[in-house]
Motif scaffolding. Structure first.
Motif, PDB file in Angstrom:
ATOM      1  N   ALA A  33       0.846  -1.181   0.000  1.00 21.54           N
ATOM      2  CA  ALA A  33       0.000   0.000   0.000  1.00 21.54           C
ATOM      3  C   ALA A  33       0.885   1.236   0.000  1.00 21.54           C
ATOM      4  N   ALA A  34       0.518   2.228  -0.803  1.00 22.25           N
ATOM      5  CA  ALA A  34       1.322   3.433  -0.931  1.00 22.25           C
ATOM      6  C   ALA A  34       0.981   4.425   0.180  1.00 22.25           C
ATOM      7  N   PHE A  35       1.318   4.051   1.401  1.00 18.03           N
ATOM      8  CA  PHE A  35       1.142   4.901   2.571  1.00 18.03           C
ATOM      9  C   PHE A  35       2.398   4.790   3.434  1.00 18.03           C
ATOM     10  N   GLY A  36       2.832   5.927   3.968  1.00 13.07           N
ATOM     11  CA  GLY A  36       3.970   5.882   4.873  1.00 13.07           C
ATOM     12  C   GLY A  36       3.596   5.329   6.233  1.00 13.07           C
ATOM     13  N   GLU A  37       2.366   5.557   6.646  1.00 14.35           N
ATOM     14  CA  GLU A  37       1.860   5.045   7.913  1.00 14.35           C
ATOM     15  C   GLU A  37       0.482   4.445   7.689  1.00 14.35           C
ATOM     16  N   LEU A  38       0.085   3.545   8.574  1.00 17.08           N
ATOM     17  CA  LEU A  38      -1.213   2.903   8.446  1.00 17.08           C
ATOM     18  C   LEU A  38      -2.316   3.937   8.688  1.00 17.08           C
ATOM     19  N   PRO A  39      -3.216   4.147   7.726  1.00 14.12           N
ATOM     20  CA  PRO A  39      -4.291   5.131   7.918  1.00 14.12           C
ATOM     21  C   PRO A  39      -5.219   4.716   9.052  1.00 14.12           C
ATOM     22  N   SER A  40      -5.729   5.703   9.763  1.00 14.04           N
ATOM     23  CA  SER A  40      -6.670   5.434  10.853  1.00 14.04           C
ATOM     24  C   SER A  40      -8.018   5.008  10.297  1.00 14.04           C
ATOM     25  N   ALA A  41      -8.556   3.944  10.869  1.00 15.04           N
ATOM     26  CA  ALA A  41      -9.908   3.513  10.507  1.00 15.04           C
ATOM     27  C   ALA A  41     -10.931   4.055  11.493  1.00 15.04           C
ATOM     28  N   SER A  42     -10.495   4.356  12.709  1.00 17.89           N
ATOM     29  CA  SER A  42     -11.441   4.801  13.738  1.00 17.89           C
ATOM     30  C   SER A  42     -11.980   6.196  13.453  1.00 17.89           C
ATOM     31  N   ARG A  43     -11.134   7.098  12.991  1.00 18.13           N
ATOM     32  CA  ARG A  43     -11.573   8.484  12.752  1.00 18.13           C
ATOM     33  C   ARG A  43     -12.680   8.538  11.698  1.00 18.13           C
ATOM     34  N   PRO A  44     -12.502   8.007  10.475  1.00 15.04           N
ATOM     35  CA  PRO A  44     -13.618   8.068   9.515  1.00 15.04           C
ATOM     36  C   PRO A  44     -14.827   7.265   9.958  1.00 15.04           C
TER      37      PRO A  44
ATOM     38  N   GLY B  23     -17.753  20.712  10.789  1.00 21.55           N
ATOM     39  CA  GLY B  23     -16.951  20.415  11.974  1.00 21.55           C
ATOM     40  C   GLY B  23     -15.893  19.357  11.712  1.00 21.55           C
ATOM     41  N   ALA B  24     -16.251  18.295  10.979  1.00 22.11           N
ATOM     42  CA  ALA B  24     -15.295  17.224  10.697  1.00 22.11           C
ATOM     43  C   ALA B  24     -14.158  17.732   9.825  1.00 22.11           C
ATOM     44  N   LEU B  25     -14.488  18.533   8.818  1.00 20.65           N
ATOM     45  CA  LEU B  25     -13.446  19.082   7.950  1.00 20.65           C
ATOM     46  C   LEU B  25     -12.547  20.049   8.713  1.00 20.65           C
ATOM     47  N   PHE B  26     -13.118  20.808   9.638  1.00 26.54           N
ATOM     48  CA  PHE B  26     -12.308  21.736  10.438  1.00 26.54           C
ATOM     49  C   PHE B  26     -11.316  20.973  11.305  1.00 26.54           C
ATOM     50  N   VAL B  27     -11.774  19.905  11.941  1.00 20.72           N
ATOM     51  CA  VAL B  27     -10.873  19.098  12.773  1.00 20.72           C
ATOM     52  C   VAL B  27      -9.757  18.502  11.922  1.00 20.72           C
ATOM     53  N   ASP B  28     -10.099  18.007  10.743  1.00 19.22           N
ATOM     54  CA  ASP B  28      -9.079  17.459   9.844  1.00 19.22           C
ATOM     55  C   ASP B  28      -8.059  18.520   9.468  1.00 19.22           C
ATOM     56  N   LEU B  29      -8.536  19.744   9.229  1.00 13.37           N
ATOM     57  CA  LEU B  29      -7.642  20.833   8.862  1.00 13.37           C
ATOM     58  C   LEU B  29      -6.691  21.167  10.003  1.00 13.37           C
ATOM     59  N   VAL B  30      -7.194  21.163  11.228  1.00 14.16           N
ATOM     60  CA  VAL B  30      -6.354  21.464  12.391  1.00 14.16           C
ATOM     61  C   VAL B  30      -5.242  20.426  12.520  1.00 14.16           C
ATOM     62  N   PHE B  31      -5.597  19.144  12.388  1.00 13.39           N
ATOM     63  CA  PHE B  31      -4.582  18.096  12.503  1.00 13.39           C
ATOM     64  C   PHE B  31      -3.627  18.108  11.310  1.00 13.39           C
ATOM     65  N   ALA B  32      -4.101  18.523  10.146  1.00 16.60           N
ATOM     66  CA  ALA B  32      -3.258  18.538   8.953  1.00 16.60           C
ATOM     67  C   ALA B  32      -2.165  19.584   9.054  1.00 16.60           C
ATOM     68  N   GLU B  33      -2.366  20.610   9.885  1.00 15.34           N
ATOM     69  CA  GLU B  33      -1.355  21.656  10.029  1.00 15.34           C
ATOM     70  C   GLU B  33      -0.060  21.127  10.624  1.00 15.34           C
ATOM     71  N   SER B  34      -0.131  20.029  11.363  1.00 15.15           N
ATOM     72  CA  SER B  34       1.063  19.492  12.014  1.00 15.15           C
ATOM     73  C   SER B  34       1.845  18.544  11.122  1.00 15.15           C
ATOM     74  N   ARG B  35       1.341  18.276   9.914  1.00 16.33           N
ATOM     75  CA  ARG B  35       2.068  17.391   9.009  1.00 16.33           C
ATOM     76  C   ARG B  35       1.857  17.845   7.571  1.00 16.33           C
ATOM     77  N   VAL B  36       2.866  17.599   6.759  1.00 10.26           N
ATOM     78  CA  VAL B  36       2.798  17.967   5.346  1.00 10.26           C
ATOM     79  C   VAL B  36       2.533  16.698   4.547  1.00 10.26           C
ATOM     80  N   PRO B  37       1.346  16.574   3.940  1.00 11.04           N
ATOM     81  CA  PRO B  37       1.047  15.356   3.191  1.00 11.04           C
ATOM     82  C   PRO B  37       1.861  15.283   1.904  1.00 11.04           C
ATOM     83  N   ILE B  38       2.642  14.227   1.759  1.00 14.17           N
ATOM     84  CA  ILE B  38       3.432  13.991   0.561  1.00 14.17           C
ATOM     85  C   ILE B  38       3.105  12.599   0.053  1.00 14.17           C
ATOM     86  N   ALA B  39       2.808  12.487  -1.210  1.00 10.14           N
ATOM     87  CA  ALA B  39       2.466  11.194  -1.785  1.00 10.14           C
ATOM     88  C   ALA B  39       3.650  10.238  -1.684  1.00 10.14           C
ATOM     89  N   SER B  40       3.344   8.948  -1.530  1.00  9.46           N
ATOM     90  CA  SER B  40       4.402   7.946  -1.411  1.00  9.46           C
ATOM     91  C   SER B  40       5.321   7.961  -2.620  1.00  9.46           C
TER      92      SER B  40
END
Length: 263
Positions: free
Chosen positions: A39-50, A88-105
């Motif tokens: 799988a082209a992911f650096g870390e295992l994606p969370s299943a609990s959040r979605p 609200g869900a998109l806002f929370v995602d945006l807040v957490f996204a600020e702490s990491r820079v998404p880069i494709a595998s």
């Protein structure tokens, strides 16, 4: 009492559809990443959040349906829940996204190829490129961890395979694990093509393949200094993505000799 307006109903439907598309897709990716060979992911994606967002969405949908059945008026607060949940869900995602820079595998893997090329180029002489597996092995420590999962687990480190008497970059590498760098040396050590086992740019799940784009292997060149001075000036000259081989021009890769090094 009046029923909710068409605008309200359409807004709720659009909000629930957006939640299903965004977070349903995230949940599907998380589940597929746990079972895929690669799988082209650096870390295992969370299943609990979605999953949590989807459960809340089901609850807001139930409240909306209840309000319709009870003929609640336009002012019923339950009709506001789906849009509020989406925002609200998109806002929370945006807040957490600020702490990491998404880069494709694929981009991260390409950067690792480039770093390895730059380090190997420093070991080249005016007449040849390095070909000793033990020497090249020491360069892997600077690359970090491959940006791939294997059966839901992060690939721990890069590995190296050195092949000799090659006529071009390796195009197929069956049986090799993701994160394997294929250092393919031209005859008389006049250059080397470096490719990586992972996934094609167009895929996020599948079996291990040589990193490629549009069906062509993505690779970097290591060349003797006298032929490669320009290649050391920048990534654009060293990095290749397609059929421009830069050395012999022969499109087929691989060779009879192979020295594999496992850290």
């Amino acid at each position: 009492m009046t029923s909710p307006s068409r605008k309200t109903l359409l807004g709720n439907a659009a909000s629930l559809a957006a939640i299903g598309w965004i977070y349903g897709g995230d949940l599907l990716d998380a589940l597929r990443a746990r079972g895929a060979e690669v799988a082209a992911f650096g870390e295992l994606p969370s299943a609990s959040r979605p999953a949590e967002v989807l459960v809340l969405a089901a609850g807001t949908a139930a409240v909306t349906v209840w309000g319709l059945l009870r003929r609640k008026p336009e002012g019923f607060k339950g009709y506001r829940l789906p849009p509020i949940l989406l925002v609200g869900a998109l806002f929370v995602d945006l807040v957490f996204a600020e702490s990491r820079v998404p880069i494709a595998s694929a981009d991260m893997a390409s950067m690792s190829l480039q770093r390895f090329q730059e380090a190997a180029q420093q070991l080249a002489t005016p007449l040849s490129v390095p070909a000793d597996p033990r020497v090249l092995q020491s360069l892997l420590a600077e690359l970090g961890r491959p940006p791939y999962l294997q059966h839901g687990q992060p690939v721990g480190e890069y590995t190296l395979q050195v092949r000799e008497d090659c006529q071009g970059p390796v195009r197929e590498a069956p049986g090799l694990r993701p994160g394997t760098l294929l250092y393919c040396v031209a005859p008389e050590r006049k250059g080397a093509w470096v490719t990586l086992v992972g996934l094609p740019v167009e895929k996020r799940f599948g079996t291990p393949e040589v990193l490629s784009a549009g069906g062509e292997p993505r690779f970097v060149l290591v060349r003797p200094h006298e032929a490669g001075d320009d290649a050391q000036d920048g990534e654009g000259d060293a990095f290749r993505d397609g059929s421009g081989l830069g050395l012999s021009g022969v499109p087929d890769g691989g060779g009879p000799g192979a020295a594999s090094v496992q850290p």
